[in-house]
Write a protein that holds these residues in place. Structure first.
Motif, short mmCIF file in Angstrom:
data_model
loop_
_atom_site.label_atom_id
_atom_site.label_comp_id
_atom_site.label_asym_id
_atom_site.label_seq_id
_atom_site.Cartn_x
_atom_site.Cartn_y
_atom_site.Cartn_z
N LEU A 92 -49.28 -37.46 -0.42
CA LEU A 92 -50.12 -37.58 -1.83
C LEU A 92 -49.19 -38.09 -2.85
O LEU A 92 -48.84 -37.95 -2.65
N LYS A 93 -49.02 -38.87 -2.94
CA LYS A 93 -48.32 -39.69 -4.59
C LYS A 93 -48.57 -38.70 -5.96
O LYS A 93 -49.88 -38.85 -5.99
N ASN A 94 -48.31 -38.25 -6.07
CA ASN A 94 -47.91 -37.22 -7.10
C ASN A 94 -48.56 -38.25 -8.78
O ASN A 94 -47.80 -38.99 -8.44
N GLU A 95 -48.78 -37.64 -9.93
CA GLU A 95 -48.76 -38.50 -11.20
C GLU A 95 -47.68 -38.37 -12.19
O GLU A 95 -47.15 -39.46 -12.07
N HIS A 96 -47.22 -37.77 -12.05
CA HIS A 96 -46.19 -37.21 -12.91
C HIS A 96 -45.01 -35.63 -11.73
O HIS A 96 -45.83 -35.11 -10.65
N LEU A 134 -53.83 -26.45 -12.64
CA LEU A 134 -54.05 -27.31 -11.47
C LEU A 134 -53.53 -29.30 -11.45
O LEU A 134 -54.00 -29.60 -9.73
N GLY A 135 -53.24 -29.99 -12.23
CA GLY A 135 -52.48 -30.79 -12.17
C GLY A 135 -51.33 -31.30 -10.82
O GLY A 135 -50.49 -30.67 -10.77
N ASP A 136 -52.10 -31.48 -9.80
CA ASP A 136 -50.93 -32.17 -8.52
C ASP A 136 -50.82 -31.89 -8.06
O ASP A 136 -50.42 -30.98 -6.97
N ARG A 137 -52.05 -30.80 -7.22
CA ARG A 137 -52.29 -29.77 -6.55
C ARG A 137 -52.70 -30.03 -5.36
O ARG A 137 -53.95 -31.33 -5.42
N ALA A 190 -57.28 -33.98 -0.78
CA ALA A 190 -57.09 -34.11 -2.60
C ALA A 190 -56.11 -33.91 -3.19
O ALA A 190 -55.51 -32.81 -3.23
N LEU A 191 -55.29 -34.61 -3.97
CA LEU A 191 -54.48 -34.39 -5.44
C LEU A 191 -56.03 -33.85 -6.80
O LEU A 191 -55.85 -35.04 -7.15
#
Length: 305
Positions: free
Chosen positions: A110-114, A169-172, A227-228
């Motif tokens: 799954l592609k990370n935002e950052h 919690l972002g991209d976890r 989900a990320l």
């Protein structure tokens, strides 16, 4: 004719810059391993390639090359499609993780935002699992501990948690594992916000202004129950402005030792502080017998000391 020469001259002059710009290094995309049992790394872009190791679920990897070699397989009756990617362990200057480089199937990425920016993002290896009767909810590379109810906003069937480390919690990677037969699982999220009057002086006014609330839940699409979680866009979370408070951005000078001119909000000429204190998750299980179960998780965000 002079105009034509001028155009040609400009084109020749600019061409090297265009060529150079095409070769400027770009940030390599970061992906998260979304395979429950880990993702096998091979020596070549083929299922026949030698096994070099395995990335655990929740691990960040850096994309080196999309080979374009397509693969389709079936996982528990569900089609999984993707290409073979050449990747390596994402490593920052502050961490000494061993580097693993090789080819993996992108269907389980799954592609990370950052790109992670906090040292603890790379060093935290704990997996937190919250256990419910009908399902387990796991956060990979993310630590939590049990919390207590502190908010006036309470949902029935809510589990309260704290972050155990200072990170986002972002991209976890979040994984919902059902323990019963289900036909569908849905995941929603929102943020709990607080607004209160800065530097309130009770001697001048008995009416301190404060507000707490949250906006509508947004669905977070699941891929094989994974989900990320998105990055928190603090500057765009403006639920408080949507409840007819008529809050305005302003510059307020804070007196005292830690004072300064700071961007904040104002309400009827009074400076306010806006704070995102918690993340709220809503998990909806549609059982095979036609019933629906809803649970909530309240995670109090940490911001350091």
């Amino acid at each position: 004719m002079k105009n034509l020469y001028l155009i040609l001259f400009v084109f020749i002059l600019c061409a090297p810059f265009k060529l150079r710009s095409q070769h400027q290094p770009k940030d390599k995309p970061i992906y998260t391993v979304a395979a429950k049992n880990g993702l096998t790394v091979r020596s070549e872009a083929s299922i026949h390639g030698e096994k070099l190791g395995k990335f655990p679920p929740g691990e960040y990897v850096e994309l080196l090359e999309d080979t374009g070699t397509y693969l389709s397989l079936t996982d528990h009756g569900v089609a999984v499609n993707g290409n073979w990617f050449k990747v390596k362990t994402m490593r920052n200057a502050w961490d000494n993780k061993p580097i693993l480089t090789g080819y993996v199937f992108s269907g389980y990425l799954l592609k990370n935002e950052h790109k992670p920016y906090n040292p603890s993002d790379a060093l935290t290896t704990e997996t937190s699992t919250l256990k419910f009767d009908s399902f387990d909810l796991s956060f990979y590379f993310y630590e939590t501990e049990k919390g207590s109810e502190t908010s006036t906003i309470v949902k029935k069937d809510t589990l309260f948690m704290y972050e155990a480390v200072f990170n986002d919690l972002g991209d976890r990677l979040i994984y919902i594992e059902p323990k019963v037969n289900t036909t569908k699982i849905e995941l929603f999220y929102t943020f709990k916000e607080s607004v209160w009057e800065y530097n309130f002086d009770a001697s001048k006014s008995k009416e301190k202004y404060a507000w707490e609330g949250y906006g509508p839940f947004k669905e977070l699409p699941l891929t094989r129950h994974m989900a990320l979680f998105p990055q928190i866009r603090y500057e765009k979370v403006e639920t408080a402005r949507q409840v007819n408070l008529k809050l305005n951005d302003t510059l307020v000078h804070y007196p005292g030792e830690m004072g300064g001119t700071t961007a904040t909000m104002s309400y009827q000429g009074r400076p306010l502080v806006h704070f995102i204190a918690d993340t709220l998750l809503k998990i909806v299980l549609h059982h095979s017998n036609g019933t629906t179960e809803i649970k909530y998780v309240n995670i109090t965000l940490s911001y350091g000391c």
